[in-house]
Scaffold this active site. Structure first.
Site, PDB file in Angstrom:
ATOM      1  N   TYR A  45     -25.586 -21.041  39.017  1.00  0.00           N
ATOM      2  CA  TYR A  45     -25.503 -21.579  40.372  1.00  0.00           C
ATOM      3  C   TYR A  45     -25.900 -20.480  41.346  1.00  0.00           C
ATOM      4  O   TYR A  45     -25.130 -19.555  41.606  1.00  0.00           O
ATOM      5  CB  TYR A  45     -24.080 -22.075  40.633  1.00  0.00           C
ATOM      6  CG  TYR A  45     -23.836 -22.735  41.965  1.00  0.00           C
ATOM      7  CD1 TYR A  45     -24.862 -22.995  42.877  1.00  0.00           C
ATOM      8  CD2 TYR A  45     -22.549 -23.103  42.331  1.00  0.00           C
ATOM      9  CE1 TYR A  45     -24.611 -23.598  44.090  1.00  0.00           C
ATOM     10  CE2 TYR A  45     -22.274 -23.714  43.547  1.00  0.00           C
ATOM     11  CZ  TYR A  45     -23.318 -23.955  44.419  1.00  0.00           C
ATOM     12  OH  TYR A  45     -23.055 -24.551  45.628  1.00  0.00           O
ATOM     13  N   LYS A  65     -29.509 -23.837  39.119  1.00  0.00           N
ATOM     14  CA  LYS A  65     -29.448 -24.609  40.366  1.00  0.00           C
ATOM     15  C   LYS A  65     -29.847 -23.668  41.492  1.00  0.00           C
ATOM     16  O   LYS A  65     -29.116 -22.742  41.826  1.00  0.00           O
ATOM     17  CB  LYS A  65     -28.033 -25.148  40.577  1.00  0.00           C
ATOM     18  CG  LYS A  65     -27.785 -25.898  41.878  1.00  0.00           C
ATOM     19  CD  LYS A  65     -26.310 -26.306  41.944  1.00  0.00           C
ATOM     20  CE  LYS A  65     -25.958 -27.141  43.155  1.00  0.00           C
ATOM     21  NZ  LYS A  65     -25.938 -26.340  44.398  1.00  0.00           N
TER      22      LYS A  65
END
Length: 291
Positions: free
Chosen positions: A134, A162
């Protein structure tokens, strides 16, 4: 379809002012996402206020969301300030039935690449679940370079990343850089207003805030963009134009709570010290809702 592909919809985590999970409301949101055609639920992301919740609160949220759906996987954010806490959260998520993990290198003190690598190695080793990197430099003060992502991709369970929208605005070049560095990773983007272009450029996943409340419309946009149908994608994207403007100006978190309230999906408010939106902004949100 792989786990980290298509539309991953990120709901808020409804809590009482005293910090108790409102399980019925979270279940309602999860079922809404499932019925709307999302490929996965992204639980306890930034929209899910994961850093405001304790371990038991997060465990209960995972159990509730997993128990509410039957046909789509739940990806769970396990970021924490301490590595041992993140390891415990990863084990909890696995025990409660999560299908994958999402890990940001959160820290009060900015971390070095060596520290982030050891952090990811430890958390990835805490379970067998596939893990998504992330990247959220706006909150973590850490930027994932493609070369460093290639190093992380050698960890067996690291399966995806991500990414935020690139500051350069050149999504195609950004995507190509990460594809070249780590060709085995699924690459997806957040920053909802730009994700149509990311999907048209060939990204694997849209990690969507809007999808947490409007999954059917977001899924239609995702499908059109992943097919390369720009005209159809533009048509679906246009219904969100008002919200894109508000999100870019105000951020998404408080807006999603207000939108959920307006849709009568929950009365929950953001966890303190966050405050809800004022009446003027609430009226603008109401006018921009794609309903």
């Amino acid at each position: 379809m792989t786990l980290f592909s298509g539309l991953s919809a990120f709901p808020i985590t409804p809590m009482t002012p005293s910090g108790e999970l409102i399980a019925a409301d979270l279940s309602r949101l999860a079922r809404r996402i499932e019925a709307g055609g999302a490929a996965s639920i992204g639980l306890l992301g930034s929209t899910g206020t994961y850093m405001f919740l304790g371990q038991e609160q997060r465990r209960r949220a995972v159990a509730t969301a997993v128990g509410a759906v039957s046909s789509i996987p739940v990806i769970v954010g396990v970021g924490a300030m301490r590595t041992d806490d993140a390891e415990s959260l990863a084990r909890d998520a696995a025990t409660e039935g999560a299908a994958g993990l999402l890990l940001a290198p959160v820290s009060y003190t900015p971390l070095t690449e060596g520290e982030v690598f050891e952090h990811f190695l430890a958390v990835a080793s805490a379970s067998d679940l596939p893990l998504c990197i992330y990247s959220n430099p706006g909150t973590t003060n850490f930027t994932f370079r493609p070369d460093f992502v290639a190093r992380l991709a050698a960890i067996p369970t690291v399966a995806a990343i991500k990414l935020p929208l690139p500051s350069s605005g050149d999504i195609a070049a950004d995507l190509a850089a990460f594809r070249q560095a780590a060709p085995g990773l699924s690459v997806g983007y957040s920053g909802d207003w730009g994700c149509k272009e990311a999907l048209l450029a060939g990204a694997d996943c849209w990690f969507s805030v809007i999808g947490g409340l409007f999954p059917e419309r977001a899924a239609a946009l995702t499908a059109a963009a992943m097919k390369g149908d720009r005209e159809e994608a533009d048509r679906h994207d246009a219904v969100f134009a008002g919200l894109w403007d508000l999100i870019r100006a105000n951020g998404s978190l408080r807006l999603m709570y207000a939108a959920a309230n307006l849709l009568e999906l929950t009365d929950a408010q953001p966890p303190r010290p966050l405050l809800g939106v004022g009446e003027e902004l609430r009226a603008k949100i109401a006018s921009a809702l794609p309903i």
